[in-house]
Design a protein around this motif. Structure first.
Motif, PDB file in Angstrom:
ATOM      1  N   GLN A 187     -78.731  29.523 -50.455  1.00 50.21           N
ATOM      2  CA  GLN A 187     -77.469  29.908 -49.814  1.00 50.21           C
ATOM      3  C   GLN A 187     -77.171  29.012 -48.618  1.00 50.21           C
ATOM      4  O   GLN A 187     -76.019  28.599 -48.405  1.00 50.21           O
ATOM      5  CB  GLN A 187     -77.539  31.368 -49.376  1.00 50.21           C
ATOM      6  N   ASN A 188     -78.176  28.691 -47.871  1.00 45.36           N
ATOM      7  CA  ASN A 188     -77.976  27.813 -46.720  1.00 45.36           C
ATOM      8  C   ASN A 188     -77.529  26.421 -47.166  1.00 45.36           C
ATOM      9  O   ASN A 188     -76.666  25.787 -46.530  1.00 45.36           O
ATOM     10  CB  ASN A 188     -79.266  27.701 -45.911  1.00 45.36           C
ATOM     11  N   ALA A 189     -78.096  25.935 -48.258  1.00 48.84           N
ATOM     12  CA  ALA A 189     -77.692  24.622 -48.778  1.00 48.84           C
ATOM     13  C   ALA A 189     -76.232  24.649 -49.234  1.00 48.84           C
ATOM     14  O   ALA A 189     -75.458  23.696 -49.011  1.00 48.84           O
ATOM     15  CB  ALA A 189     -78.613  24.214 -49.917  1.00 48.84           C
ATOM     16  N   GLN A 190     -75.844  25.737 -49.881  1.00 48.36           N
ATOM     17  CA  GLN A 190     -74.455  25.862 -50.338  1.00 48.36           C
ATOM     18  C   GLN A 190     -73.485  25.879 -49.155  1.00 48.36           C
ATOM     19  O   GLN A 190     -72.446  25.204 -49.168  1.00 48.36           O
ATOM     20  CB  GLN A 190     -74.309  27.137 -51.155  1.00 48.36           C
ATOM     21  N   LEU A 191     -73.838  26.627 -48.129  1.00 46.83           N
ATOM     22  CA  LEU A 191     -72.963  26.705 -46.964  1.00 46.83           C
ATOM     23  C   LEU A 191     -72.904  25.373 -46.225  1.00 46.83           C
ATOM     24  O   LEU A 191     -71.852  24.999 -45.682  1.00 46.83           O
ATOM     25  CB  LEU A 191     -73.454  27.811 -46.028  1.00 46.83           C
ATOM     26  N   ALA A 192     -73.998  24.658 -46.205  1.00 50.47           N
ATOM     27  CA  ALA A 192     -73.983  23.333 -45.580  1.00 50.47           C
ATOM     28  C   ALA A 192     -73.038  22.391 -46.335  1.00 50.47           C
ATOM     29  O   ALA A 192     -72.310  21.589 -45.724  1.00 50.47           O
ATOM     30  CB  ALA A 192     -75.398  22.767 -45.538  1.00 50.47           C
ATOM     31  N   ALA A 193     -73.024  22.488 -47.663  1.00 51.90           N
ATOM     32  CA  ALA A 193     -72.106  21.658 -48.469  1.00 51.90           C
ATOM     33  C   ALA A 193     -70.655  22.034 -48.208  1.00 51.90           C
ATOM     34  O   ALA A 193     -69.771  21.168 -48.120  1.00 51.90           O
ATOM     35  CB  ALA A 193     -72.450  21.815 -49.944  1.00 51.90           C
ATOM     36  N   GLN A 194     -70.379  23.294 -48.061  1.00 54.18           N
ATOM     37  CA  GLN A 194     -69.018  23.739 -47.768  1.00 54.18           C
ATOM     38  C   GLN A 194     -68.535  23.207 -46.410  1.00 54.18           C
ATOM     39  O   GLN A 194     -67.348  22.914 -46.239  1.00 54.18           O
ATOM     40  CB  GLN A 194     -68.953  25.266 -47.784  1.00 54.18           C
ATOM     41  N   ILE A 195     -69.436  23.090 -45.487  1.00 53.71           N
ATOM     42  CA  ILE A 195     -69.070  22.512 -44.192  1.00 53.71           C
ATOM     43  C   ILE A 195     -68.639  21.056 -44.367  1.00 53.71           C
ATOM     44  O   ILE A 195     -67.638  20.599 -43.777  1.00 53.71           O
ATOM     45  CB  ILE A 195     -70.240  22.622 -43.206  1.00 53.71           C
ATOM     46  N   ASN A 196     -69.357  20.339 -45.186  1.00 47.36           N
ATOM     47  CA  ASN A 196     -69.007  18.930 -45.426  1.00 47.36           C
ATOM     48  C   ASN A 196     -67.615  18.811 -46.071  1.00 47.36           C
ATOM     49  O   ASN A 196     -66.810  17.928 -45.726  1.00 47.36           O
ATOM     50  CB  ASN A 196     -70.059  18.262 -46.306  1.00 47.36           C
ATOM     51  N   VAL A 197     -67.317  19.730 -47.022  1.00 43.26           N
ATOM     52  CA  VAL A 197     -65.985  19.719 -47.659  1.00 43.26           C
ATOM     53  C   VAL A 197     -64.908  20.019 -46.626  1.00 43.26           C
ATOM     54  O   VAL A 197     -63.850  19.352 -46.579  1.00 43.26           O
ATOM     55  CB  VAL A 197     -65.943  20.747 -48.802  1.00 43.26           C
ATOM     56  N   ALA A 198     -65.138  20.987 -45.785  1.00 44.23           N
ATOM     57  CA  ALA A 198     -64.147  21.352 -44.771  1.00 44.23           C
ATOM     58  C   ALA A 198     -63.945  20.228 -43.772  1.00 44.23           C
ATOM     59  O   ALA A 198     -62.814  19.963 -43.332  1.00 44.23           O
ATOM     60  CB  ALA A 198     -64.607  22.633 -44.058  1.00 44.23           C
ATOM     61  N   ARG A 199     -64.986  19.542 -43.424  1.00 43.21           N
ATOM     62  CA  ARG A 199     -64.850  18.421 -42.487  1.00 43.21           C
ATOM     63  C   ARG A 199     -64.040  17.267 -43.117  1.00 43.21           C
ATOM     64  O   ARG A 199     -63.244  16.611 -42.438  1.00 43.21           O
ATOM     65  CB  ARG A 199     -66.235  17.934 -42.065  1.00 43.21           C
ATOM     66  N   ALA A 200     -64.264  17.045 -44.429  1.00 36.97           N
ATOM     67  CA  ALA A 200     -63.495  15.981 -45.123  1.00 36.97           C
ATOM     68  C   ALA A 200     -62.007  16.332 -45.156  1.00 36.97           C
ATOM     69  O   ALA A 200     -61.133  15.480 -44.918  1.00 36.97           O
ATOM     70  CB  ALA A 200     -64.040  15.801 -46.529  1.00 36.97           C
ATOM     71  N   ASP A 201     -61.694  17.601 -45.431  1.00 37.74           N
ATOM     72  CA  ASP A 201     -60.288  18.027 -45.425  1.00 37.74           C
ATOM     73  C   ASP A 201     -59.680  17.878 -44.029  1.00 37.74           C
ATOM     74  O   ASP A 201     -58.509  17.481 -43.880  1.00 37.74           O
ATOM     75  CB  ASP A 201     -60.192  19.481 -45.887  1.00 37.74           C
TER      76      ASP A 201
END
Length: 397
Positions: free
Chosen positions: A136-150
């Protein structure tokens, strides 16, 4: 007719006497022997009578001496006597810290401590398996990267639009929409970061940690055990290793026992005693037993085991008082008393009030000044107003 003949034969001489003369001579010797015997008997009688008179006089003297009994007395003086109250109770941790599952729980992976271990504040006591939380922590870390790119893309579009505003290709309304898009993208980054932080905190709570430094008392968990918020207490810790005795005192003793009073505590089965201090006196009294609790703080020692039984002597202060041996103190229906010997060597009864009773003797709180001559023993064999011969006990003060 008397005849006397003398014959000499081989140098010896033989006298021949008549029968009558021989008889008179025998009677004379008999009379002399009888007189001597009478004289001897008379002397023996005189000496015997004289000895009887002397023996009779000595016996009379002894009888007169025995008529005055000899008693042992002491002058106690005044000693500093601690006012001590004895109590019993159970040993316990002064500040016991129960430790259980804080987070969601799960299967226990490792248990890192044993009862009797010392631990520091925040030290891990046991860990719970966390493979799901890691994903779950890995998934949330990936979502942060997507949000930063947007957010970066929205910022770039806004900057290009602002460059074209001056030429008239972009309206101010378009600029406002692109600014809002950029702000939303930045906000989504912050939400993703907060979500990851929350999940990491939840994962961290899968570590069962010590809330403060102390001594591990009990352990109720094993690897492989599934635990949760309803699993109860897994560990018990004594904060700082501090112990205490929950001494049970009667209502009267509870009132006179101050906070800060020194105490000596002896666990059952141990010959070693430990010094403590009363740090709390119960504000209530049990209506059934009429007792309250005085809590005696103790430093850590391996002989002090929570749940054990111990006895305590609590010093409530000190006073000066005469100290007597138990043999000197008597009692009847009127109370406690002692026998004194006055200046005329007569027995006098003195009523007293008994204070503390220690190994040294009995303290007298009222009735004596300490300068009196006290009958220290055999007081039950004398009576008031009886004349005695006092003998000072050199072993006593």
């Amino acid at each position: 007719m008397n005849y006397e003949s003398r014959f000499t034969e081989t140098g010896s001489e033989i006298d021949l006497l008549s029968d009558e003369e021989r008889a008179r001579r025998n009677r004379r010797w008999i009379i002399i022997a009888a007189a001597a015997a009478l004289a001897v008997v008379a002397l023996i009688t005189i000496f015997a009578l004289g000895g009887d008179k002397e023996s009779g006089g000595a016996a009379a003297g002894d009888g007169a001496a025995k008529a005055v009994p000899v008693v042992t007395v002491m002058v106690p003086g005044r000693d500093v006597v601690d006012r001590v109250v004895s109590a019993t109770g159970s040993l316990a941790a002064r500040r016991e810290m129960p430790v259980g599952v804080v987070g969601e729980g799960g299967m226990v992976a490792r248990v890192l401590v044993e009862p009797g271990d010392w631990v520091g504040a925040g030290q891990v006591l046991a860990t719970i398996e966390r493979s799901v939380q890691a994903q779950q922590n890995a998934q949330l870390a990936a979502q942060i990267n997507v949000a930063r790119a947007d957010a970066r893309l929205a910022q770039a579009e806004l900057e290009r639009a602002q460059a074209l505003v001056g030429r008239g290709f972009i309206s101010k309304a378009d600029i406002d929409r692109k600014t809002a898009t950029r702000d939303a993208a930045v906000a989504r980054v912050r939400v993703a970061e907060a979500t990851l932080g929350e999940n990491r905190a939840r994962t961290g709570r899968l570590d069962i940690r010590a809330p403060a430094a102390g001594l591990v008392l009990t352990r109720a968990v094993e690897p492989g055990q599934v635990v949760g918020s309803g699993s109860g207490v897994l560990f018990r810790l004594a904060k700082g290793g501090e112990m205490e005795l929950l001494a049970q005192l009667g209502e009267a003793d509870l009132v006179t026992t101050p906070v800060g009073a020194k105490a000596t505590v002896t666990p059952v089965g141990s010959s070693e005693s430990f010094t403590g201090e009363v740090w709390q006196v119960s504000p209530v009294v049990d209506p059934q037993t009429r007792q309250g609790t005085a809590r005696i703080a103790l430093s850590y020692h391996k002989a002090l085991r929570p749940g054990g039984f111990a006895a305590a002597n609590i010093v409530r202060g000190s006073q000066e008082a005469p100290m007597l041996p138990e043999s000197a103190v008597q009692s009847d229906e009127k109370g406690n008393f002692v026998y004194l010997v006055d200046k005329a060597n007569k027995i006098v009864r003195r009523d007293i009030k008994v204070g503390e009773v220690t190994d040294k003797g009995v303290a007298v709180s009222e009735g004596l000044t300490g300068s009196e001559r006290i009958v220290s023993s055999a007081g039950g064999f004398v009576n008031p107003d009886e004349t005695v011969k006092p003998v000072l006990d050199k072993a006593a003060r």
